[in-house]
Design a protein around this motif. Structure first.
Motif, PDB file in Angstrom:
ATOM      1  N   SER A   1     -13.966  -3.924 -10.279  1.00 30.20           N
ATOM      2  CA  SER A   1     -14.519  -3.000  -9.294  1.00 30.20           C
ATOM      3  C   SER A   1     -14.749  -1.624  -9.899  1.00 30.20           C
TER       4      SER A   1
ATOM      5  N   GLU B   1     -14.917   0.931  -7.934  1.00 29.96           N
ATOM      6  CA  GLU B   1     -14.206   1.817  -7.006  1.00 29.96           C
ATOM      7  C   GLU B   1     -12.720   1.913  -7.323  1.00 29.96           C
ATOM      8  N   TRP B   2     -12.086   0.770  -7.549  1.00 31.79           N
ATOM      9  CA  TRP B   2     -10.644   0.717  -7.782  1.00 31.79           C
ATOM     10  C   TRP B   2     -10.335   0.997  -9.257  1.00 31.79           C
TER      11      TRP B   2
ATOM     12  N   LEU C   1     -10.148  -6.529  -8.646  1.00 33.28           N
ATOM     13  CA  LEU C   1      -9.863  -5.094  -8.717  1.00 33.28           C
ATOM     14  C   LEU C   1     -10.264  -4.521 -10.072  1.00 33.28           C
TER      15      LEU C   1
ATOM     16  N   ARG D   1      -7.407   0.972 -12.207  1.00 30.94           N
ATOM     17  CA  ARG D   1      -6.068   0.483 -12.556  1.00 30.94           C
ATOM     18  C   ARG D   1      -5.236   1.619 -13.140  1.00 30.94           C
TER      19      ARG D   1
ATOM     20  N   TYR E   1     -11.844  -3.578   0.742  1.00 31.14           N
ATOM     21  CA  TYR E   1     -10.975  -4.731   0.521  1.00 31.14           C
ATOM     22  C   TYR E   1     -11.744  -6.047   0.599  1.00 31.14           C
TER      23      TYR E   1
ATOM     24  N   PRO F   1     -11.355   2.440   1.779  1.00 30.03           N
ATOM     25  CA  PRO F   1     -11.397   1.564   0.604  1.00 30.03           C
ATOM     26  C   PRO F   1     -11.962   0.184   0.929  1.00 30.03           C
TER      27      PRO F   1
ATOM     28  N   ASN G   1       0.823  -1.207   0.000  1.00 29.96           N
ATOM     29  CA  ASN G   1       0.000   0.000   0.000  1.00 29.96           C
ATOM     30  C   ASN G   1       0.852   1.251   0.000  1.00 29.96           C
TER      31      ASN G   1
ATOM     32  N   TRP H   1      -3.449  -0.301  -8.481  1.00 28.99           N
ATOM     33  CA  TRP H   1      -4.824   0.180  -8.469  1.00 28.99           C
ATOM     34  C   TRP H   1      -4.938   1.246  -7.383  1.00 28.99           C
ATOM     35  N   ILE H   2      -5.893   2.154  -7.537  1.00 31.27           N
ATOM     36  CA  ILE H   2      -6.084   3.206  -6.547  1.00 31.27           C
ATOM     37  C   ILE H   2      -7.570   3.401  -6.261  1.00 31.27           C
ATOM     38  N   SER H   3      -7.880   3.612  -4.997  1.00 30.96           N
ATOM     39  CA  SER H   3      -9.241   3.930  -4.561  1.00 30.96           C
ATOM     40  C   SER H   3      -9.233   5.298  -3.909  1.00 30.96           C
TER      41      SER H   3
END
Length: 305
Positions: free
Chosen positions: A136, A138-139, A133, A141, A108, A106, A61, A99-101
């Motif tokens: 998703s 939310e996430w 991911l 890439r 998981y 976030p 992370n 990936w980023i949220s």
């Protein structure tokens, strides 16, 4: 690859980081929607070792700041060594296993537990996690780009990285990159100026336990020294306070922003701590230097007028 520490304890902290997600700002308060353009990175490094598995591959992370709909500013050590579709990226090739949220907490729960893949199916974990991911909403890439002069052995000298998102994220406003040498001018004008660190890192760390939980938090810091921490990163790193009165940063906050308090002006990214308990100081990499601004400009990122 959370905030690093410049001590022999680095190997111990790295092992801990592989087996558990790094989690929120040390002290401070919940962000409460103040910085929606700050997000949490989850990335895969195929060459790293997870001691639970017989085959290689580790997940980590960091934190980053969205500065336009498709560009995130983070630390170089949060982008270096990122995999490319589950495999090591060829030399001079950017990896896309990140990936980023931008959620304050976030999600998981979409990831199958690692225990279901231990000990010999780390590759299967990558397949399952990357699929979840990618599916998703939310996430998002991204592709990771470390500073062209980034050296993992001397990470604090060019500890800047960029993510280019696979799809745009539209927000009412974004973080803004500081002008050249802006931190020098701010420090000369007011040594009591406050700065705000934002991140998803641990709230507490120690030799026996760590705590916190993947939640965006913020803390106010003061700039202590423009010449790095303990001689490391002189001229390119800055030393910020990290204590019980003002809060601070910890593992998982790497790459997260240090803003001029009350603004969206990003003067530095969280880079390293000096010990495993995240006590004392925050080592932040300045992004207001000419080489950093030239690098950011290649992605269309320039200081606000």
């Amino acid at each position: 690859m959370r905030i690093r520490i410049l001590t022999v304890l680095a190997a111990v902290v790295t092992l801990l980081g592989i087996t558990t997600n790094a989690q929120a700002i040390k002290g401070g308060v919940a962000d409460a929607g103040q910085h929606p353009y700050v997000g949490q990175l989850l990335f895969y490094q195929p060459d790293e070792v997870d001691p639970r598995f017989t085959d290689p591959g580790g997940w980590f992370n960091c934190t980053g700041t969205l500065v336009n709909p498709t560009t995130v500013v983070t630390a170089g050590h949060c982008t270096f060594g990122t995999g490319l579709n589950g495999r090591p990226a060829p030399a001079n090739t950017a990896g896309n296993d990140v990936w980023i949220s931008f959620a304050e907490v976030p999600n998981y729960s979409i990831l199958p537990p690692s225990s279901g893949f231990v000990p010999g199916n780390n590759a299967g974990r990558y397949t399952a996690w990357s699929r979840a991911l990618n599916n998703s909403s939310e996430w998002v890439r991204a592709t990771a780009h470390p500073h062209p002069q980034y050296d993992d052995a001397q990470f604090f000298t060019h500890d800047l990285g960029v993510l280019t998102l696979s799809r745009p994220v539209t927000m009412p406003q974004y973080g803004q990159v500081a002008a050249q040498n802006q931190l020098d001018r701010l420090y000369a004008a007011n040594k009591q100026q406050l700065y705000t660190a934002v991140g998803y890192g641990l709230e507490g760390s120690g030799p026996k336990k760590s705590f916190g939980g993947d939640t965006r938090r913020r803390a106010d810091l003061r700039l202590v020294d423009l010449n790095g921490v303990g001689g490391n990163g002189k001229g390119v790193s800055a030393k910020f306070s990290n204590n019980a009165n003002t809060g601070g940063t910890c593992f998982g906050d790497s790459g997260g922003p240090i803003f001029v308090a009350g603004s969206r002006t990003l003067v530095a990214v969280n880079s390293y701590a000096t010990n495993s308990s995240c006590a004392g100081t925050t080592g932040a990499y300045r992004i207001d230097q000419p080489d950093d601004l030239r690098f950011l400009a290649t992605f269309g990122v320039r200081p606000a007028a």
